[in-house]
Motif scaffolding. Structure first.
Motif, PDB file in Angstrom:
ATOM      1  N   ALA A  29      33.843  22.081  -4.012  1.00 52.09           N
ATOM      2  CA  ALA A  29      32.946  22.107  -5.164  1.00 52.09           C
ATOM      3  C   ALA A  29      32.501  23.536  -5.475  1.00 52.09           C
ATOM      4  O   ALA A  29      32.478  23.956  -6.643  1.00 52.09           O
ATOM      5  CB  ALA A  29      31.737  21.210  -4.912  1.00 52.09           C
ATOM      6  N   VAL A  30      32.158  24.297  -4.435  1.00 52.91           N
ATOM      7  CA  VAL A  30      31.771  25.695  -4.652  1.00 52.91           C
ATOM      8  C   VAL A  30      32.958  26.492  -5.180  1.00 52.91           C
ATOM      9  O   VAL A  30      32.800  27.360  -6.043  1.00 52.91           O
ATOM     10  CB  VAL A  30      31.207  26.311  -3.362  1.00 52.91           C
ATOM     11  CG1 VAL A  30      30.960  27.814  -3.545  1.00 52.91           C
ATOM     12  CG2 VAL A  30      29.916  25.619  -2.960  1.00 52.91           C
ATOM     13  N   GLY A  31      34.137  26.172  -4.687  1.00 52.89           N
ATOM     14  CA  GLY A  31      35.344  26.823  -5.210  1.00 52.89           C
ATOM     15  C   GLY A  31      35.512  26.572  -6.701  1.00 52.89           C
ATOM     16  O   GLY A  31      35.930  27.478  -7.445  1.00 52.89           O
ATOM     17  N   ARG A  32      35.185  25.377  -7.153  1.00 51.91           N
ATOM     18  CA  ARG A  32      35.290  25.067  -8.581  1.00 51.91           C
ATOM     19  C   ARG A  32      34.261  25.864  -9.392  1.00 51.91           C
ATOM     20  O   ARG A  32      34.540  26.275 -10.520  1.00 51.91           O
ATOM     21  CB  ARG A  32      35.115  23.569  -8.817  1.00 51.91           C
ATOM     22  CG  ARG A  32      36.276  22.728  -8.285  1.00 51.91           C
ATOM     23  CD  ARG A  32      36.299  21.337  -8.893  1.00 51.91           C
ATOM     24  NE  ARG A  32      35.137  20.556  -8.515  1.00 51.91           N
ATOM     25  CZ  ARG A  32      35.051  19.841  -7.400  1.00 51.91           C
ATOM     26  NH1 ARG A  32      36.058  19.842  -6.539  1.00 51.91           N
ATOM     27  NH2 ARG A  32      33.971  19.140  -7.133  1.00 51.91           N
ATOM     28  N   LEU A  33      33.080  26.078  -8.801  1.00 56.14           N
ATOM     29  CA  LEU A  33      32.084  26.914  -9.482  1.00 56.14           C
ATOM     30  C   LEU A  33      32.605  28.343  -9.644  1.00 56.14           C
ATOM     31  O   LEU A  33      32.514  28.931 -10.728  1.00 56.14           O
ATOM     32  CB  LEU A  33      30.772  26.927  -8.689  1.00 56.14           C
ATOM     33  CG  LEU A  33      29.959  25.638  -8.657  1.00 56.14           C
ATOM     34  CD1 LEU A  33      28.775  25.786  -7.706  1.00 56.14           C
ATOM     35  CD2 LEU A  33      29.459  25.261 -10.056  1.00 56.14           C
ATOM     36  N   HIS A  34      33.157  28.890  -8.563  1.00 58.56           N
ATOM     37  CA  HIS A  34      33.705  30.247  -8.635  1.00 58.56           C
ATOM     38  C   HIS A  34      34.813  30.327  -9.694  1.00 58.56           C
ATOM     39  O   HIS A  34      34.869  31.279 -10.483  1.00 58.56           O
ATOM     40  CB  HIS A  34      34.280  30.660  -7.273  1.00 58.56           C
ATOM     41  CG  HIS A  34      33.233  30.906  -6.224  1.00 58.56           C
ATOM     42  ND1 HIS A  34      32.101  31.656  -6.440  1.00 58.56           N
ATOM     43  CD2 HIS A  34      33.170  30.510  -4.916  1.00 58.56           C
ATOM     44  CE1 HIS A  34      31.376  31.713  -5.331  1.00 58.56           C
ATOM     45  NE2 HIS A  34      32.005  31.018  -4.391  1.00 58.56           N
ATOM     46  N   ARG A 258      29.100  15.960  -5.938  1.00 55.99           N
ATOM     47  CA  ARG A 258      28.922  15.140  -7.149  1.00 55.99           C
ATOM     48  C   ARG A 258      28.025  15.864  -8.161  1.00 55.99           C
ATOM     49  O   ARG A 258      28.254  15.792  -9.370  1.00 55.99           O
ATOM     50  CB  ARG A 258      28.340  13.779  -6.780  1.00 55.99           C
ATOM     51  CG  ARG A 258      29.292  12.913  -5.966  1.00 55.99           C
ATOM     52  CD  ARG A 258      28.594  11.639  -5.476  1.00 55.99           C
ATOM     53  NE  ARG A 258      29.460  10.870  -4.604  1.00 55.99           N
ATOM     54  CZ  ARG A 258      30.235   9.876  -5.003  1.00 55.99           C
ATOM     55  NH1 ARG A 258      30.251   9.537  -6.285  1.00 55.99           N
ATOM     56  NH2 ARG A 258      30.987   9.212  -4.133  1.00 55.99           N
ATOM     57  N   ALA A 259      27.008  16.547  -7.645  1.00 58.22           N
ATOM     58  CA  ALA A 259      26.138  17.310  -8.543  1.00 58.22           C
ATOM     59  C   ALA A 259      26.906  18.418  -9.231  1.00 58.22           C
ATOM     60  O   ALA A 259      26.703  18.684 -10.420  1.00 58.22           O
ATOM     61  CB  ALA A 259      24.953  17.867  -7.762  1.00 58.22           C
ATOM     62  N   VAL A 260      27.775  19.102  -8.485  1.00 57.73           N
ATOM     63  CA  VAL A 260      28.575  20.175  -9.075  1.00 57.73           C
ATOM     64  C   VAL A 260      29.457  19.629 -10.198  1.00 57.73           C
ATOM     65  O   VAL A 260      29.621  20.288 -11.241  1.00 57.73           O
ATOM     66  CB  VAL A 260      29.414  20.893  -7.999  1.00 57.73           C
ATOM     67  CG1 VAL A 260      30.472  21.806  -8.630  1.00 57.73           C
ATOM     68  CG2 VAL A 260      28.511  21.706  -7.074  1.00 57.73           C
TER      69      VAL A 260
END
Length: 267
Positions: A29-34, A258-260
């Motif tokens: 999920a953090v990877g998708r944000l980046h 899920r929040a991301v």
């Protein structure tokens, strides 16, 4: 629609499972944000020494907040901005914790001090922050370096009463808030997760409306109030959820991931 440019996450009860595991879902999920060009960082009641294990797997390059945001360090854990509890207030907090009979810890930027190596939550904290405590006979020599003082107890009602007594005892000289049902944190006054978000907003030159925050406890409420989007975990108490703009699943069901997903849909 306002585009999210920064996500600030709590750690325990939010990014990590109950067993202090950073799931593959959270990392992805953090990877998708980046990949979407959205900044990501963390702020936690954890000591600085308990944050380093998150840097590499989450590719964090922005400053992070330790001790409920009263210390800001870079991605190599070097202090950018650090505040300490005044020794007199630290001593008053120790007196209150002793009166309530809870286990006491003192954290500096680099060490975790305890007088009781067999404390009920010592194994839990060792696993959580991946560091061992330094055993001392007396906290007094370490009061000038106190970043955080913690009272630990498996009796949540007792700790709630202790919190009320602590706030009366320290007044405006320190901040007292439970970061978990079993931890009461005493940190420097005037600094919390909300002021950390303010610092990141200023550093990045963005607006509060472009920030999303996510957490599960009372100490997360100041950052909820400083962000355009706020996500309460499914494992959070109902009162915490009422202060958030969104509610996600629990930390045992990849609620962070899920929040991301929702954040990416929002902007």
């Amino acid at each position: 629609m306002t585009r999210i440019k920064l996500v600030v996450s709590d750690v325990d009860g939010t990014l990590l499972t109950h067993d202090k595991v950073l799931t593959d879902g959270a990392k992805e999920a953090v990877g998708r944000l980046h990949a979407a060009g959205i900044g990501f960082t963390v702020v936690s009641s954890r000591p600085t020494i308990g944050m380093g294990f998150l840097i590499e797997p989450l590719s964090i390059t922005l400053p992070i907040g330790a001790f409920n945001g009263s210390s800001i360090v870079d991605a190599e854990l070097r202090p950018i901005e650090q505040h300490l509890i005044e020794p007199a207030a630290a001593q008053r907090s120790l007196d209150v914790l002793r009166a309530f009979g809870v286990d006491i810890w003192l954290f500096s930027n680099e060490r975790w001090y305890t007088r009781n190596p067999d404390g009920e939550y010592v194994p839990h904290e060792k696993r959580a922050i991946k560091a061992d405590p330094t055993i001392v006979d007396d906290f007094a020599p370490h009061l000038p370096e106190a970043c955080k003082i913690v009272g630990a107890s498996s009796d949540p009602a007792l700790l709630q009463r202790c919190e009320a007594a602590m706030r009366e005892a320290v007044g405006t000289d320190a901040t007292a808030v439970r970061s978990q049902t079993y931890y009461l944190d005493v940190t420097p006054p005037g600094h919390d997760k909300g002021t950390f978000v303010d610092a990141m907003i200023k550093r990045l030159g963005i607006s509060a409306a472009e920030v999303a925050t996510i957490g599960d406890m009372e100490n997360d409420l100041p950052m909820f109030a400083r962000s355009g989007f706020s996500f309460a975990m499914g494992n959070a108490a109902d009162d915490i959820k009422r202060h958030a703009t969104h509610v996600t699943d629990s930390n045992e069901r990849d609620g962070f991931a899920r929040a991301v997903e929702t954040m990416l849909q929002l902007g």
